[in-house]
Design an enzyme around this catalytic site. Structure first.
Site, PDB file in Angstrom:
ATOM      1  N   LYS A 187       0.849  -1.193   0.000  1.00 53.26           N
ATOM      2  CA  LYS A 187       0.000   0.000   0.000  1.00 53.26           C
ATOM      3  C   LYS A 187       0.884   1.242   0.000  1.00 53.26           C
ATOM      4  O   LYS A 187       1.452   1.621   1.025  1.00 53.26           O
ATOM      5  CB  LYS A 187      -0.928   0.051   1.217  1.00 53.26           C
ATOM      6  CG  LYS A 187      -2.026   1.128   1.058  1.00 53.26           C
ATOM      7  CD  LYS A 187      -2.498   1.703   2.366  1.00 53.26           C
ATOM      8  CE  LYS A 187      -1.602   2.781   2.907  1.00 53.26           C
ATOM      9  NZ  LYS A 187      -1.586   4.043   2.095  1.00 53.26           N
ATOM     10  N   GLU A 263      10.166   1.475  10.429  1.00 55.81           N
ATOM     11  CA  GLU A 263      11.260   2.412  10.179  1.00 55.81           C
ATOM     12  C   GLU A 263      10.642   3.791  10.306  1.00 55.81           C
ATOM     13  O   GLU A 263       9.871   4.231   9.444  1.00 55.81           O
ATOM     14  CB  GLU A 263      11.863   2.183   8.788  1.00 55.81           C
ATOM     15  CG  GLU A 263      13.254   2.791   8.640  1.00 55.81           C
ATOM     16  CD  GLU A 263      13.205   4.232   8.173  1.00 55.81           C
ATOM     17  OE1 GLU A 263      13.358   5.125   9.043  1.00 55.81           O
ATOM     18  OE2 GLU A 263      13.012   4.483   6.979  1.00 55.81           O
ATOM     19  N   CYS A 297      14.439  10.582   6.727  1.00 56.58           N
ATOM     20  CA  CYS A 297      14.569  10.154   8.125  1.00 56.58           C
ATOM     21  C   CYS A 297      16.017  10.249   8.608  1.00 56.58           C
ATOM     22  O   CYS A 297      16.265  10.427   9.799  1.00 56.58           O
ATOM     23  CB  CYS A 297      14.077   8.717   8.281  1.00 56.58           C
ATOM     24  SG  CYS A 297      12.370   8.473   7.803  1.00 56.58           S
ATOM     25  N   GLU A 398      11.010  16.178  14.748  1.00 59.70           N
ATOM     26  CA  GLU A 398      11.332  15.990  13.333  1.00 59.70           C
ATOM     27  C   GLU A 398      10.513  16.953  12.486  1.00 59.70           C
ATOM     28  O   GLU A 398       9.286  16.923  12.488  1.00 59.70           O
ATOM     29  CB  GLU A 398      11.069  14.546  12.914  1.00 59.70           C
ATOM     30  CG  GLU A 398      11.579  14.237  11.524  1.00 59.70           C
ATOM     31  CD  GLU A 398      11.442  12.762  11.168  1.00 59.70           C
ATOM     32  OE1 GLU A 398      12.393  12.198  10.597  1.00 59.70           O
ATOM     33  OE2 GLU A 398      10.380  12.177  11.454  1.00 59.70           O
TER      34      GLU A 398
END
Length: 504
Positions: A187, A263, A297, A398
């Site tokens: 997906k 992750e 990331c 972040e």
């Protein structure tokens, strides 16, 4: 139905991708529909893409289960490897096409997408080499039994991929899953689904059995993603994205006790000691701060600089920011394209405001680009904050934008303390001419990958993943297979009668 129509390469005002790939067939959504894919460089639709709903996920999971129980898990390893290699070779011939689509769909610079996607075939070839490398072992007990372990595929995998690097994320999930003998429902993000459907076309052309890989774009909460996470016949979820979404996946899939690999995010420290090769350190630090328009990331977003060279590094960042060519992704001269969506642009600008309000010194950038050919897109200036403390939100949260926060430190111990003062632990980098210091500091940093005198060096054989809030499990390397395998212990009586034994 022709492959050309199935893959959606229809000449029209908007590229059309009207079908999902389920059970080896191109099919219309049952309870989904069509959505516009917005080109980040223009802010306008460039493609229409099918998306699936819960019923479409049910169809895809059923197809994946049928393939797993049928030909795929029982296929000899060398035959699985041959299919994966055929797929890798076909993938390599489509690099330019895939890079152009990903660049347009996600906004990343074409030359950056080309370099990344050009390596994927090597990843798939390497994972193909692992199909017969997950061995069990013999366990010595006594002569009444023969005891041994086997490593067996976990089953049906739901692979949920993000919008920043959709093809790379798919590669890092499909590769080990297929090598282990699992089947997959992929997906992609509803923001960047085009390349996943092109990937399905290559899967079909390579000749994989029906249902081994299924591709169903769709929304997350309340849609295809949530149904995939809760489906009782999905054995594992492999997810890349935000920590809040991972927690939601865990809560929603608790009843079925699925396996998970996550992750997630990072707030990576990039440490520059005074004895570093300053040109190399600054080149790497500035490049990593603005790669993918900051939407990575592994971004080196916290730049920790030893105080004797602090002013020099701040000045170098300011100078380099002015040299970054922000432009249209297809322009070969472009270093940095737009943010991937209006939502992400708004988030970045909001954090820039937070940094100002917290007292950090904005030395360059800090605004949306609203002039010329870039005015309609989601472009933002490369941004540098100096005099940042690690308690500020721009140092702790972040941002996922091209915002570097430069933090001074004095000595190794303080650098390590600042580096580890975070909930994340994905990557870290450090620069020093003292090899002993490189080893000492790297050994004390809590991160899944630490680079010394280099940055963002990642290959198929190097495990990638994080500590703490950066996730569970590893992608790439031999360790990647662990998340797609179960261990079975088999004990066979050698005497023909039940031996004396006590079992808990």
């Amino acid at each position: 139905m022709t492959q050309e129509f199935a893959a959606g390469a229809v000449a029209s005002a908007l590229a059309e991708y009207p079908l999902l790939y389920i059970g080896g067939d191109w099919v219309a959504p049952v309870d989904g529909g069509m959505l516009d894919s917005i080109e980040p460089a223009t802010g306008k639709p460039w493609a229409r893409v099918a998306y699936g709903g819960e019923a479409d996920i049910d169809r895809a999971v059923a197809a994946a289960r049928k393939a797993f129980d049928g030909p795929w898990s029982r296929m000899p390893a060398h035959e699985r490897a041959a299919l994966m290699r055929r797929f890798a070779d076909l993938y390599a011939t489509r690099t330019e096409h895939l890079a152009a689509l990903e660049s347009r769909d996600s906004g990343r610079a074409l030359r950056e997408a080309r370099a990344d996607i050009g390596m994927h075939a090597q990843y798939y070839h390497w994972f193909a080499s692992l199909t017969d490398k997950h061995h069990g072992r013999t366990i010595p007990v006594d002569d009444s039994v023969h005891a041994f372990t086997s490593r067996v595929p976990i089953g049906v995998v739901g692979a949920i991929c993000p919008w920043n690097v959709p093809l790379m994320s798919a590669c890092w999930k499909l590769g080990p899953a297929l090598a282990a003998g699992c089947t997959v429902v992929l997906k992609p993000s509803e923001l960047t689904s085009v390349t996943a459907l092109e990937l399905a076309r290559i899967i079909e052309e390579a000749g994989f059995p029906a249902g081994v890989v299924n591709v169903v774009p769709g929304y997350g909460a309340g849609g295809a993603g949530e149904r995939l996470a809760t489906h009782p016949d999905v054995n594992k979820i492999a997810f890349t994205g935000e920590g809040a979404t991972a927690k939601a996946i865990l809560r929603s899939s608790a009843d079925s006790l699925k396996r998970h690999t996550f992750e997630l995010g990072g707030k990576s420290p990039h440490i520059i000691f005074a004895d570093a090769d300053m040109d190399q350190a600054v080149n790497a630090a500035t490049n990593s701060a603005w790669t993918l328009c900051g939407q990575s990331c592994a971004l080196g977003s916290r730049v920790l600089v030893e105080r004797p060279v602090y002013d020099r590094v701040v000045a170098a960042f300011t100078e380099r920011a002015a040299q970054v060519r922000v432009g249209l992704p297809a322009d070969p001269a472009t270093h940095m394209g737009p943010q991937a969506s209006q939502q992400q642009l708004d988030k970045t600008l909001r954090y820039i405001g937070i940094g100002r309000n917290e007292g950090a010194r904005l030395v360059t950038g800090g605004a949306r680009i609203e002039s010329g050919a870039l005015a309609a897109g989601y472009f933002v200036q490369p941004t540098v904050f100096a005099d940042v403390t690690n308690t500020m939100r721009i140092a702790r949260e972040e941002i996922f934008g091209p915002v570097a926060a430069i933090i001074p430190f004095d000595g190794e111990d303080e650098a390590i303390a600042i580096a580890n003062d975070t909930s994340y632990g994905l990557t870290a980098g450090l620069w020093t001419s003292d090899l002993g210091r490189g080893h000492r500091v790297a050994a004390r940093i809590r991160a899944g990958m630490v680079w010394v005198n280099t940055y963002r060096f990642i290959r198929w054989s190097t495990p990638y993943g994080g500590f703490g809030a950066s996730g569970w499990g590893r992608e790439n390397g031999l360790e990647a297979l662990d998340g797609y395998l179960e261990t079975r212990t088999t004990i066979i009586s050698t005497h023909g009668t039940f031996p004396n034994a006590y079992a808990q």
